[in-house]
Design an enzyme around this catalytic site. Structure first.
Site, PDB file in Angstrom:
ATOM      1  CG  ASP A 157      -2.110   0.920   1.067  1.00 59.54           C
ATOM      2  OD1 ASP A 157      -3.219   0.403   0.853  1.00 59.54           O
ATOM      3  OD2 ASP A 157      -1.939   2.161   1.115  1.00 59.54           O
ATOM      4  CB  CYS A 191     -20.472  -2.400  -2.130  1.00 56.54           C
ATOM      5  SG  CYS A 191     -18.820  -2.788  -1.546  1.00 56.54           S
TER       6      CYS A 191
HETATM    7  C1  UDX Z   1     -22.528  -5.736  -0.180  1.00 58.21           C
HETATM    8  C2  UDX Z   1     -22.836  -7.154  -0.683  1.00 58.21           C
HETATM    9  O1  UDX Z   1     -23.756  -7.790   0.193  1.00 58.21           O
HETATM   10  C3  UDX Z   1     -21.544  -7.958  -0.795  1.00 58.21           C
HETATM   11  O2  UDX Z   1     -21.817  -9.239  -1.327  1.00 58.21           O
HETATM   12  C4  UDX Z   1     -20.588  -7.207  -1.708  1.00 58.21           C
HETATM   13  O3  UDX Z   1     -19.366  -7.887  -1.840  1.00 58.21           O
HETATM   14  C5  UDX Z   1     -20.354  -5.808  -1.172  1.00 58.21           C
HETATM   15  O4  UDX Z   1     -21.591  -5.120  -1.034  1.00 58.21           O
HETATM   16  P1  UDX Z   1     -22.023  -4.686   2.213  1.00 58.21           P
HETATM   17  O5  UDX Z   1     -21.849  -3.382   1.509  1.00 58.21           O
HETATM   18  O6  UDX Z   1     -21.055  -5.089   3.270  1.00 58.21           O
HETATM   19  O7  UDX Z   1     -22.018  -5.874   1.147  1.00 58.21           O
HETATM   20  O8  UDX Z   1     -23.441  -4.633   2.911  1.00 58.21           O
HETATM   21  P2  UDX Z   1     -24.815  -5.445   2.850  1.00 58.21           P
HETATM   22  O9  UDX Z   1     -24.884  -6.410   3.956  1.00 58.21           O
HETATM   23  O10 UDX Z   1     -25.083  -5.943   1.492  1.00 58.21           O
HETATM   24  O11 UDX Z   1     -25.832  -4.270   3.181  1.00 58.21           O
HETATM   25  C6  UDX Z   1     -25.905  -3.130   2.339  1.00 58.21           C
HETATM   26  C7  UDX Z   1     -26.911  -2.150   2.842  1.00 58.21           C
HETATM   27  O12 UDX Z   1     -28.215  -2.649   2.642  1.00 58.21           O
HETATM   28  C8  UDX Z   1     -26.814  -1.804   4.322  1.00 58.21           C
HETATM   29  O13 UDX Z   1     -26.954  -0.399   4.461  1.00 58.21           O
HETATM   30  C9  UDX Z   1     -27.977  -2.545   4.938  1.00 58.21           C
HETATM   31  O14 UDX Z   1     -28.457  -1.893   6.082  1.00 58.21           O
HETATM   32  C10 UDX Z   1     -28.984  -2.519   3.810  1.00 58.21           C
HETATM   33  N1  UDX Z   1     -29.966  -3.607   3.834  1.00 58.21           N
HETATM   34  C11 UDX Z   1     -29.548  -4.894   3.702  1.00 58.21           C
HETATM   35  C12 UDX Z   1     -31.316  -3.315   3.953  1.00 58.21           C
HETATM   36  O15 UDX Z   1     -31.708  -2.138   4.061  1.00 58.21           O
HETATM   37  N2  UDX Z   1     -32.229  -4.342   3.934  1.00 58.21           N
HETATM   38  C13 UDX Z   1     -31.854  -5.638   3.795  1.00 58.21           C
HETATM   39  O16 UDX Z   1     -32.742  -6.506   3.775  1.00 58.21           O
HETATM   40  C14 UDX Z   1     -30.472  -5.921   3.681  1.00 58.21           C
END
Ligand code: UDX
Length: 438
Positions: free
Chosen positions: A30, A265
Site C-alpha cells: 500500500d 458498494c
Molecule cells: C454488499 C454485498 O452484500 C456484498 O456481497 C458485496 O461484496 C459488497 O456489497 P455490504 O456493503 O457489506 O455488502 O453490505 P450489505 O450487507 O449488502 O448491506 C448493504 C446495505 O443494505 C446496508 O446499508 C444494509 O443496512 C442494507 N440492507 C440490507 C437493507 O436495508 N435491507 C436488507 O434486507 C439488507
C-alpha cells in the site's frame, strides 16, 4: 503460493490476512505508510469482527507482512489488485485511478511467470483494458479477474468460506491455463471443501459482481417500495416480506424494509453499472436501476419528513437523538450511510442532533463536526424531543424502553430499521413509528 495484494484498504487487508491464514505467503502493499505500520503491528485500521485475530495470527506465523516498497513484489507469483473503485466525484461512473496506478506500480517488478489478478469491483471491460496496459508496457504476464463478494461485518468468513469462487479467464489458451493453475492453487483448500467454482471470460466475471450487487440493491428497494404502499394502505411490510420470502424462489434475505442501503458498494455499484450501460449504448437495459436508486433515496427523506411531522412541523430548536451512524451494524463504515445522511439533513434544518454509534463515533466526529457525539444511546437521548434508530446494532435492539423514557424530553421513537417490538415500546409510553408498518 506467494501472493502480493495491491491495496491494503478494507478488501486488501482482509484478503491478505485471510489468505495467509490458510497457509499462503502474503505481502500486502500500500502507498499509505501509517496503514502499513498499523497492519504490521497487528492493528486493524477499521472495525471488522474477527479480522484482528486473523491478522495477528498470520503475522505471528511469519506468513504475512505489509510494505510500501513495491519492489518486494518481484519475489511473488500472484499479484492481486484489491484497490477501491469509488464513484467519480462529478459523474456516476467508477473512478479507476487506483486500479490503473496499482497495475502501473506493479509493472516494473513483475516476474516472468507472475500472474496479475483483479478483485476490485470494476466496470465491465476493465480487465481487457488492463491486459492491454500490461502488453503496452511489454509485459506478457497472464491476467485474470477474480471478483470478491465479501460483506462488511462478515468479511473474514466470506473470504474464507465464500458462496462461490469466480474466475474471469483470458481468451488465449496458454495464458488461461497459467492463470487457472495459479488460482486453483490459491483456492485449493476452498475448492477441496466443495466451494462451487464458476469460470467464464473477463466480461462475465466482471458482470457477475455488479449483477449480484445490483440484484441485492433491487431486492431492498423492491421491499422499500412495497413499504411505501403499506404506509398508504395500513398493511404491514414485515408481514408481507415474511410471507413472500417463504416462497423459495424469492427467499427471505434482503427483504428487510427500512431506510435503505448504503455503504461503499451497493450505491456506487448500481450507478457505475448504469453509467457503463450508457457507454455501451444500452442505457435502457438498466433503466430500472435508476428507480432502485430513487426508492432508496426516498426512504431517507421519508424519515426526515416523519420526524419533522412528529416535532410539529419544524426542527428549529429541537433536540434529536440519532442511534447509529455506520451504514450497517458491526462496521464503522459511514460511506453513503443512510443514518448519517438523515442526521446531517436534520442538523442542517436547525435541530440539535446528537449521534451515537458503537463503532463509528470517532469517524463521525472527524467527518461531521457539526454533529454532537454521545457515548451511548442513553446519553444521546438525554433531553431529546425525538429518538431515531437508524443502524440496527444489537445494543440498540436491546434498549430498555422504560429506562430510555426516563431520560428523554418526549418519548417519540422512529425505528428506521423495524427492529424494536412495537408493543413493548408503546406499552412503555412511547409514540412508536416504524417503516411500512401500521
Ligand atoms: C454488499 C454485498 O452484500 C456484498 O456481497 C458485496 O461484496 C459488497 O456489497 P455490504 O456493503 O457489506 O455488502 O453490505 P450489505 O450487507 O449488502 O448491506 C448493504 C446495505 O443494505 C446496508 O446499508 C444494509 O443496512 C442494507 N440492507 C440490507 C437493507 O436495508 N435491507 C436488507 O434486507 C439488507
Amino acid at each position: 503460493m506467494r501472493i502480493s495484494t495491491i491495496g491494503c484498504g478494507y478488501l486488501g487487508a482482509v484478503y491478505a490476512a485471510s489468505m495467509a491464514s490458510i497457509g499462503h505467503e502474503v505481502l500486502g502493499l500500500d502507498v499509505d505508510q501509517k496503514k502499513v505500520d498499523d497492519l504490521n503491528r497487528g492493528i486493524a485500521p477499521f472495525h471488522e469482527p474477527g479480522f484482528e485475530k486473523v491478522l495477528q495470527d498470520a503475522l505471528e506465523a511469519g506468513r504475512l507482512r505489509f510494505s510500501t516498497d513495491y519492489s518486494l513484489a518481484a519475489d511473488y507469483t500472484a499479484h492481486v489488485i484489491c484497490v477501491g473503485t469509488p464513484q467519480l466525484i462529478d459523474a456516476a461512473g467508477a473512478d479507476l485511478t487506483y486500479v490503473h496506478a496499482a497495475v502501473d506500480a506493479l509493472i516494473p517488478y513483475l516476474a516472468e511467470d507472475a500472474v496479475v489478478l483483479g478483485r476490485s469491483t470494476v466496470p465491465v471491460g476493465t480487465a481487457a483494458s488492463l491486459r492491454e496496459r500490461l502488453r503496452a508496457a511489454g509485459r506478457e504476464n497472464a491476467l485474470a479477474w477474480n471478483p470478491e463478494f465479501l460483506r462488511e461485518g462478515f468479511a473474514v468468513e466470506d473470504t474464507l468460506r465464500p458462496d462461490r469462487i469466480v474466475y474471469g479467464l483470458p481468451e488465449d489458451p496458454a495464458e488461461s491455463a497459467r492463470a487457472r493453475a495459479v488460482l486453483d492453487e490459491m483456492y485449493g483448500t476452498m475448492l477441496e471443501n466443495g466451494t462451487p467454482l464458476v469460470a467464464g471470460n473477463y466480461a462475465t466475471a466482471e458482470l457477475v459482481k455488479v449483477s449480484a450487487n445490483s440484484f441485492l440493491a433491487t431486492k431492498i428497494s423492491f421491499i422499500n417500495a412495497v413499504a411505501e404502499i403499506c404506509e398508504a394502505t395500513g398493511a404491514d411490510v414485515s408481514v408481507v416480506a415474511e410471507a413472500i420470502g417463504l416462497d423459495d424462489r424469492i427467499g427471505p434475505k434482503f427483504l428487510r424494509a427500512g431506510i435503505g442501503f448504503g455503504g461503499g458498494c451497493l450505491p456506487k455499484d448500481i450507478r457505475a453499472f448504469m453509467a457503463r450501460a450508457g457507454e455501451l449504448g444500452v442505457t435502457e437495459a438498466l433503466g430500472f436501476l435508476r428507480e432502485v436508486d430513487h426508492v432508496n433515496n426516498r426512504r431517507r427523506d421519508h424519515v426526515v419528513n416523519m420526524a419533522r411531522k412528529e416535532l410539529g412541523g419544524s426542527f428549529t430548536g429541537k433536540r434529536v437523538a440519532v442511534l447509529g451512524a455506520a451504514f450497517k451494524p458491526d462496521s464503522d463504515d459511514t460511506r453513503q450511510s443512510p443514518a448519517l445522511y438523515i442526521a446531517s439533513k436534520i442538523s442542517g434544518r436547525g435541530a440539535d442532533v446528537v449521534v451515537t454509534d458503537p463503532a463509528a463515533n470517532a469517524r463521525v466526529h472527524a467527518e461531521r463536526p457539526n454533529l454532537a457525539i454521545a457515548a451511548d444511546a442513553y446519553e444521546a437521548a438525554a433531553g431529546a424531543d425525538i429518538v431515531l434508530l437508524l443502524t440496527e446494532w444489537t445494543q440498540f435492539k436491546e434498549l430498555d424502553p422504560v429506562r430510555l423514557r426516563e431520560v428523554v424530553a418526549a418519548p417519540v421513537m422512529i425505528d428506521g430499521r423495524n427492529v424494536l417490538d412495537p408493543a413493548a415500546w408503546r406499552e412503555a409510553g412511547w409514540t412508536y413509528l416504524s417503516m411500512g408498518r401500521p
